[in-house]
Enzyme design. Structure first.
Site, PDB file in Angstrom:
ATOM      1  N   SER A   1       0.850  -1.188   0.000  1.00 38.34           N
ATOM      2  CA  SER A   1       0.000   0.000   0.000  1.00 38.34           C
ATOM      3  C   SER A   1       0.888   1.240   0.000  1.00 38.34           C
ATOM      4  CB  SER A   1      -0.857  -0.025   1.261  1.00 38.34           C
ATOM      5  OG  SER A   1      -1.351   1.264   1.537  1.00 38.34           O
ATOM      6  N   SER A   2       0.338   2.360  -0.455  1.00 34.89           N
ATOM      7  CA  SER A   2       1.134   3.594  -0.480  1.00 34.89           C
ATOM      8  C   SER A   2       1.411   4.125   0.930  1.00 34.89           C
ATOM      9  CB  SER A   2       0.423   4.663  -1.306  1.00 34.89           C
ATOM     10  OG  SER A   2      -0.827   4.947  -0.738  1.00 34.89           O
ATOM     11  N   CYS A   3       0.714   3.595   1.942  1.00 33.79           N
ATOM     12  CA  CYS A   3       0.939   4.101   3.304  1.00 33.79           C
ATOM     13  C   CYS A   3       2.270   3.629   3.884  1.00 33.79           C
ATOM     14  CB  CYS A   3      -0.208   3.732   4.223  1.00 33.79           C
ATOM     15  SG  CYS A   3      -0.250   1.987   4.569  1.00 33.79           S
TER      16      CYS A   3
ATOM     17  N   TYR B   1      -0.448  -0.868  10.518  1.00 29.17           N
ATOM     18  CA  TYR B   1      -0.766  -1.475   9.217  1.00 29.17           C
ATOM     19  C   TYR B   1       0.416  -1.296   8.258  1.00 29.17           C
ATOM     20  CZ  TYR B   1      -3.335  -1.792   4.730  1.00 29.17           C
ATOM     21  OH  TYR B   1      -3.768  -2.107   3.468  1.00 29.17           O
TER      22      TYR B   1
ATOM     23  N   LYS C   1       2.854  -4.001   6.291  1.00 31.40           N
ATOM     24  CA  LYS C   1       3.050  -4.008   4.831  1.00 31.40           C
ATOM     25  C   LYS C   1       4.541  -3.925   4.482  1.00 31.40           C
ATOM     26  CE  LYS C   1      -1.118  -4.245   3.122  1.00 31.40           C
ATOM     27  NZ  LYS C   1      -1.483  -5.463   2.388  1.00 31.40           N
TER      28      LYS C   1
ATOM     29  N   HIS D   1     -13.540   4.492   1.889  1.00 37.88           N
ATOM     30  CA  HIS D   1     -12.606   5.471   1.324  1.00 37.88           C
ATOM     31  C   HIS D   1     -13.384   6.579   0.626  1.00 37.88           C
ATOM     32  CE1 HIS D   1      -9.681   1.899   1.434  1.00 37.88           C
ATOM     33  NE2 HIS D   1      -9.304   2.752   2.359  1.00 37.88           N
TER      34      HIS D   1
HETATM   35  N1  LIG Z   1      -8.603  -0.692  -1.741  1.00 41.16           N
HETATM   36  C1  LIG Z   1      -7.591   0.154  -1.854  1.00 41.16           C
HETATM   37  O1  LIG Z   1      -7.770   1.356  -2.120  1.00 41.16           O
HETATM   38  C2  LIG Z   1      -6.183  -0.340  -1.682  1.00 41.16           C
HETATM   39  C3  LIG Z   1      -5.164   0.605  -1.800  1.00 41.16           C
HETATM   40  C4  LIG Z   1      -3.851   0.200  -1.621  1.00 41.16           C
HETATM   41  C5  LIG Z   1      -3.590  -1.129  -1.337  1.00 41.16           C
HETATM   42  N2  LIG Z   1      -4.583  -2.035  -1.243  1.00 41.16           N
HETATM   43  C6  LIG Z   1      -4.202  -3.425  -0.925  1.00 41.16           C
HETATM   44  O2  LIG Z   1      -4.777  -4.349  -1.806  1.00 41.16           O
HETATM   45  C7  LIG Z   1      -5.073  -5.563  -1.100  1.00 41.16           C
HETATM   46  C8  LIG Z   1      -6.532  -5.932  -1.288  1.00 41.16           C
HETATM   47  O3  LIG Z   1      -7.334  -4.853  -0.832  1.00 41.16           O
HETATM   48  P1  LIG Z   1      -8.908  -4.794  -1.089  1.00 41.16           P
HETATM   49  O4  LIG Z   1      -9.276  -3.380  -1.210  1.00 41.16           O
HETATM   50  O5  LIG Z   1      -9.267  -5.771  -2.139  1.00 41.16           O
HETATM   51  O6  LIG Z   1      -9.425  -5.304   0.343  1.00 41.16           O
HETATM   52  P2  LIG Z   1     -10.745  -6.112   0.676  1.00 41.16           P
HETATM   53  O7  LIG Z   1     -11.806  -5.805  -0.324  1.00 41.16           O
HETATM   54  O8  LIG Z   1     -11.015  -5.899   2.129  1.00 41.16           O
HETATM   55  O9  LIG Z   1     -10.282  -7.634   0.452  1.00 41.16           O
HETATM   56  C9  LIG Z   1      -9.416  -8.289   1.307  1.00 41.16           C
HETATM   57  C10 LIG Z   1      -9.788  -9.742   1.309  1.00 41.16           C
HETATM   58  O10 LIG Z   1      -8.890 -10.457   2.182  1.00 41.16           O
HETATM   59  C11 LIG Z   1      -9.649 -11.373   2.964  1.00 41.16           C
HETATM   60  N3  LIG Z   1      -8.978 -11.664   4.224  1.00 41.16           N
HETATM   61  C12 LIG Z   1      -8.631 -10.777   5.188  1.00 41.16           C
HETATM   62  N4  LIG Z   1      -8.047 -11.411   6.231  1.00 41.16           N
HETATM   63  C13 LIG Z   1      -8.056 -12.740   5.905  1.00 41.16           C
HETATM   64  C14 LIG Z   1      -7.625 -13.906   6.591  1.00 41.16           C
HETATM   65  N5  LIG Z   1      -7.076 -13.846   7.807  1.00 41.16           N
HETATM   66  N6  LIG Z   1      -7.793 -15.098   5.980  1.00 41.16           N
HETATM   67  C15 LIG Z   1      -8.361 -15.185   4.767  1.00 41.16           C
HETATM   68  N7  LIG Z   1      -8.790 -14.118   4.055  1.00 41.16           N
HETATM   69  C16 LIG Z   1      -8.647 -12.904   4.644  1.00 41.16           C
HETATM   70  C17 LIG Z   1     -10.959 -10.656   3.198  1.00 41.16           C
HETATM   71  O11 LIG Z   1     -11.958 -11.573   3.544  1.00 41.16           O
HETATM   72  P3  LIG Z   1     -13.110 -11.109   4.599  1.00 41.16           P
HETATM   73  O12 LIG Z   1     -13.726  -9.872   4.004  1.00 41.16           O
HETATM   74  O13 LIG Z   1     -14.018 -12.281   4.670  1.00 41.16           O
HETATM   75  O14 LIG Z   1     -12.382 -10.823   5.882  1.00 41.16           O
HETATM   76  C18 LIG Z   1     -11.206 -10.007   1.823  1.00 41.16           C
HETATM   77  O15 LIG Z   1     -11.864 -10.872   0.946  1.00 41.16           O
HETATM   78  C19 LIG Z   1      -4.680  -5.337   0.356  1.00 41.16           C
HETATM   79  O16 LIG Z   1      -3.401  -5.839   0.586  1.00 41.16           O
HETATM   80  C20 LIG Z   1      -4.643  -3.835   0.467  1.00 41.16           C
HETATM   81  O17 LIG Z   1      -3.720  -3.399   1.416  1.00 41.16           O
HETATM   82  C21 LIG Z   1      -5.887  -1.674  -1.402  1.00 41.16           C
END
Ligand SMILES: NC(=O)c1ccc[n+]([C@@H]2O[C@H](COP(=O)([O-])OP(=O)(O)OC[C@H]3O[C@@H](n4cnc5c(N)ncnc54)[C@H](OP(=O)(O)O)[C@@H]3O)[C@@H](O)[C@H]2O)c1
Length: 317
Positions: free
Chosen positions: A100-102, A129, A133, A176
């Site tokens: 992540s950018s953070c 967090y 990362k 967000h």
């Molecule tokens: N969205 C953004 O703007 C953004 C920006 C920068 C980076 N990212 C990165 O991109 C990645 C995906 O983000 P996203 O936005 O797709 O997040 P998300 O929609 O919350 O998806 C994360 C997924 O991981 C699953 N998960 C979490 N903990 C788990 C565990 N212990 N065991 C199994 N599954 C687990 C969650 O399942 P449950 O929901 O059932 O817990 C969910 O399906 C992350 O690493 C995040 O840091 C996202």
């Protein structure tokens, strides 16, 4: 594919399917808790995947990060350590970790280049967090450094900017900026409200990338030949930023979303509320230099995202 039900994970699955990948192995969180080391050991021993995309993480906004710091650092460290180590144990040669950018210091130069990592203090609200990362990047790098010669390990990391698109989290308090604005304008239109109040001055600049572009970039980086990846990275500076390369003022963003949704009321900014950093833009020069560019512009991406929300909203009512 770890995290296939999430916004990014589901977009990566779509991307892989479009490219003809047939045997994509997935488990829901309920079927496989990636914090559970024994369960992860068993999964890898049974499935023996060729490649791993690690897009599972505990993710949330400022409020959630501030309220549950222990959960954010513990769960993210456990997921990363379990998945990356068991991938290695089971002979997985290719893995892509999503950060992540953070990870970058609060006062990093703008736009933020990859080598700004570990040069200053992090933003305190999401420090736990961000530390997790950063540990994920260093896990990948350390396995590469120790095992690339002997075992052919090639673990890579990408750092996405703010993402948006289908499958986003539209929670009223805990989302967000883009999904939050989409929801608020949509509801204001439905209820015929005369105005929508937005926190801050509207002047901060933010960068956004459509989630399918992020998925395309993830597969692009995973599939890059090793010599190109090595040529553009360093063993202890191996992550690659993924952004759109340009930012937009919150005021202009709100106006765009208002127009796409067709809300006729006014937008009022409340300058007594905090703005956050004036600018947060990543440098994606490294990725653009390798030859990847985003395909979906902000207006097109927002139009799809607003349609996605309207579909989700009408289904849930
Ligand atoms: N969205 C953004 O703007 C953004 C920006 C920068 C980076 N990212 C990165 O991109 C990645 C995906 O983000 P996203 O936005 O797709 O997040 P998300 O929609 O919350 O998806 C994360 C997924 O991981 C699953 N998960 C979490 N903990 C788990 C565990 N212990 N065991 C199994 N599954 C687990 C969650 O399942 P449950 O929901 O059932 O817990 C969910 O399906 C992350 O690493 C995040 O840091 C996202």
């Amino acid at each position: 594919m770890a995290g296939h039900r999430g916004m990014v994970g589901s977009a990566i699955v779509r991307q892989l399917q479009a490219k003809g990948y047939k045997n994509i192995v997935t488990r829901t969180h309920a079927e496989l808790d990636l914090c559970n080391q024994q369960a992860v050991v068993q999964f890898f021993q049974e499935e023996k995947p060729d490649q791993v995309y690690l897009a599972a993480a505990k993710v949330g906004g400022i409020h959630a990060n501030n309220t549950y710091p222990a959960e954010f650092i513990y769960q993210n460290l456990m997921v990363e350590a379990n998945v990356i180590h068991q991938a290695f144990e089971c002979g997985v040669k290719k893995l892509l970790f999503l950060g992540s950018s953070c990870i970058y210091p609060k006062m990093a130069p703008q736009p933020m280049p990859e080598d700004a990592l570990l040069t200053g203090k992090l933003e305190s609200t999401n420090e736990p967090y961000a530390i997790a990362k950063i540990a994920g990047i260093k896990l990948c790098e350390s396995y590469n450094r120790q095992y690339s010669q002997s075992h052919g390990v090639d673990y890579r990391s990408v750092m996405p900017t703010n993402l948006y698109g289908p499958g986003d989290n539209y929670h009223p308090e805990n989302s967000h900026v883009i999904p939050a604005l989409i929801r608020r304008f949509h509801e204001a239109k439905e209820k015929n409200l005369p105005e929508v109040v937005i926190w801050g001055t509207g002047t901060p600049m933010r960068e956004f990338l459509y989630v399918d572009d992020m998925a395309a970039a993830s597969v692009f980086v995973m599939e890059l030949d090793k010599s190109t990846y090595d040529q553009h990275t360093e063993p202890m500076q191996s992550h690659i930023n993924v952004g759109s390369g340009s930012d937009v003022a919150i005021k202009a963003l709100a106006e765009l979303i208002r127009q796409i949704i067709g809300y006729q009321g006014k937008i009022i900014f409340d300058p007594t509320k905090p703005d956050g950093s004036p600018r947060k833009l990543m440098s994606s020069a490294r990725l653009f230099g390798i030859g990847w560019y985003p395909q979906v512009n902000l207006i097109d991406g927002l139009t799809i995202a607003c349609r996605d929300f309207a579909n989700t909203f009408s289904e849930s009512n």
